[in-house]
Design a protein around this motif. Structure first.
Motif, PDB file in Angstrom:
ATOM      1  N   PHE A   1      43.138  42.001  46.210  1.00 27.86           N
ATOM      2  CA  PHE A   1      42.072  41.118  46.656  1.00 27.86           C
ATOM      3  C   PHE A   1      41.822  39.987  45.675  1.00 27.86           C
ATOM      4  CE2 PHE A   1      41.073  44.245  49.824  1.00 27.86           C
ATOM      5  CZ  PHE A   1      40.562  43.500  50.841  1.00 27.86           C
ATOM      6  N   ARG A   2      42.056  40.235  44.388  1.00 32.52           N
ATOM      7  CA  ARG A   2      41.841  39.183  43.393  1.00 32.52           C
ATOM      8  C   ARG A   2      42.794  38.020  43.647  1.00 32.52           C
ATOM      9  NH1 ARG A   2      42.652  42.118  38.929  1.00 32.52           N
ATOM     10  NH2 ARG A   2      40.524  42.830  39.057  1.00 32.52           N
TER      11      ARG A   2
ATOM     12  N   PHE B   1      44.607  37.414  46.392  1.00 30.59           N
ATOM     13  CA  PHE B   1      44.370  36.869  47.733  1.00 30.59           C
ATOM     14  C   PHE B   1      43.142  35.969  47.752  1.00 30.59           C
ATOM     15  CE2 PHE B   1      41.805  37.715  51.589  1.00 30.59           C
ATOM     16  CZ  PHE B   1      42.586  37.078  52.523  1.00 30.59           C
ATOM     17  N   GLY B   2      42.036  36.450  47.158  1.00 31.83           N
ATOM     18  CA  GLY B   2      40.795  35.693  47.196  1.00 31.83           C
ATOM     19  C   GLY B   2      40.916  34.360  46.497  1.00 31.83           C
TER      20      GLY B   2
END
Lengths: 86, 249
Positions: B165-166, B168-169
């Motif tokens: 998520f890091r 991707f975000g």
């Protein structure tokens, strides 16, 4: 009416989820400030200090990113999901 | 005015097992993998011991940099991980930078990062089992007291999820913000020149004059810096997790 309520809830929730941006902002600012102090005290360790700081910042950023992903889900996924339930 | 923020476009759906979509993520990732493989083959053709060519010097520089990066962060006994880390870094960097060429960047699709993170998670778990044995690995979850087992399980599963998520975000936030800024600049452009009478106003308001300078500076941060940073951090975390998994408890 129900549609409007759902969309309103999703939009307000997405806005509220970005409050999560406060924490990483303060935390990373603090980390960078401390690193600046350390570089001022020990300029020869600049390389390893910078890479350690960047790694720490990336980890501190996680909660903010979670907030952002939640906001994205609320804007792009949740309305379709909840409107499909109606 | 229409602002479009969308996921990976689907080019074609294979009609088996309820339809397997061929997205632009797959296509661009394969193109990047072919490019990287071709580049590696091109750089390492005709290696010599003395009288090295410019090509070989570049290849040697890249390999030395990767090995230094791994051995300074993980220690010299982990040098066999250098090809894996370098491949991950190059794939992540080129995937993120492909948005500069107008493609839908594969790293703006969660599936890509989740696949990498699961791969890293498998390596971490395998390293832990090899270090402590299967029994020692299972026992590690009940440390320091047995009541904490569910929390230990959650924190174990949070590793790949937060890594994915890091990355991707960060990439997606750049994509969303630059899309919004292009839309805002186009709207401002229409507002600034639309009031001019007749043909002049019509022509001037359709040419995006305001979109010339500013997005370039933003792209410097969101595309170049952010791509490089996230590739670096992903590889750094991979190395840290693997190296710490091998420490005996």
């Amino acid at each position: 009416m129900e549609k409007a309520l759902i969309l309103m809830g999703c939009a307000i929730g997405a806005g509220l989820s970005m409050i999560a941006g406060i924490g990483p902002g303060i935390g990373e600012g603090y980390a960078v400030g401390k690193t600046c102090e350390a570089i001022g005290r020990q300029p020869e360790a600049k390389g390893s200090l910078t890479s350690t700081m960047l790694l720490g910042c990336a980890i501190a950023e996680t909660t903010g990113i979670y907030g952002f992903v939640t906001g994205l889900l609320l804007i792009f996924v949740a309305p379709g999901l909840f409107l499909g339930m109606l | 005015m229409d602002v479009q923020i969308h996921g990976a476009p689907v080019y074609y759906t294979i009609p088996v097992l309820g339809g397997i979509p061929i997205t632009s993520t797959l296509v661009v990732t394969w193109a990047i993998m072919l490019l990287l493989t071709g580049l590696s083959i091109f750089l390492t053709r005709g290696l010599k011991i003395c009288n090295v060519s410019k090509r070989q010097a570049i290849a040697e520089y890249l390999v030395t940099t990767a090995e230094n990066f791994v051995s300074s962060n993980m220690g010299a006994r982990w040098l066999h991980y250098a090809p894996f880390v370098a491949a991950l870094f190059a794939l992540s960097l080129f995937s993120s930078l492909s948005s500069l060429l107008g493609f839908f960047s594969p790293t703006a699709d969660l599936n890509t990062e989740l696949a990498w993170a699961i791969l890293v998670f498998v390596i971490i778990t395998a390293t832990k089992i090899r270090t402590n044995g299967a029994l020692g690995y299972a026992k590690g979850f009940t440390q320091p007291i047995a009541v904490l087992t569910p929390f230990n399980l959650i924190s174990e599963l949070a590793t790949p999820i937060s890594m994915a998520f890091r990355h991707f975000g960060n990439i997606v936030s750049g994509y969303v913000i630059s899309t919004l800024i292009y839309a805002a600049l186009a709207a401002a452009n229409r507002l600034a020149f639309g009031w001019l009478p007749g043909v002049v106003g019509n022509i001037l308001s359709t040419i995006p004059i305001l979109s010339v300078g500013l997005p370039a500076f933003l792209s410097l941060y969101f595309d170049w810096f952010s791509s490089f940073m996230q590739a670096f951090i992903f590889c750094m975390l991979t190395m840290m997790y693997i190296a710490s998994a091998a420490e005996t408890e």
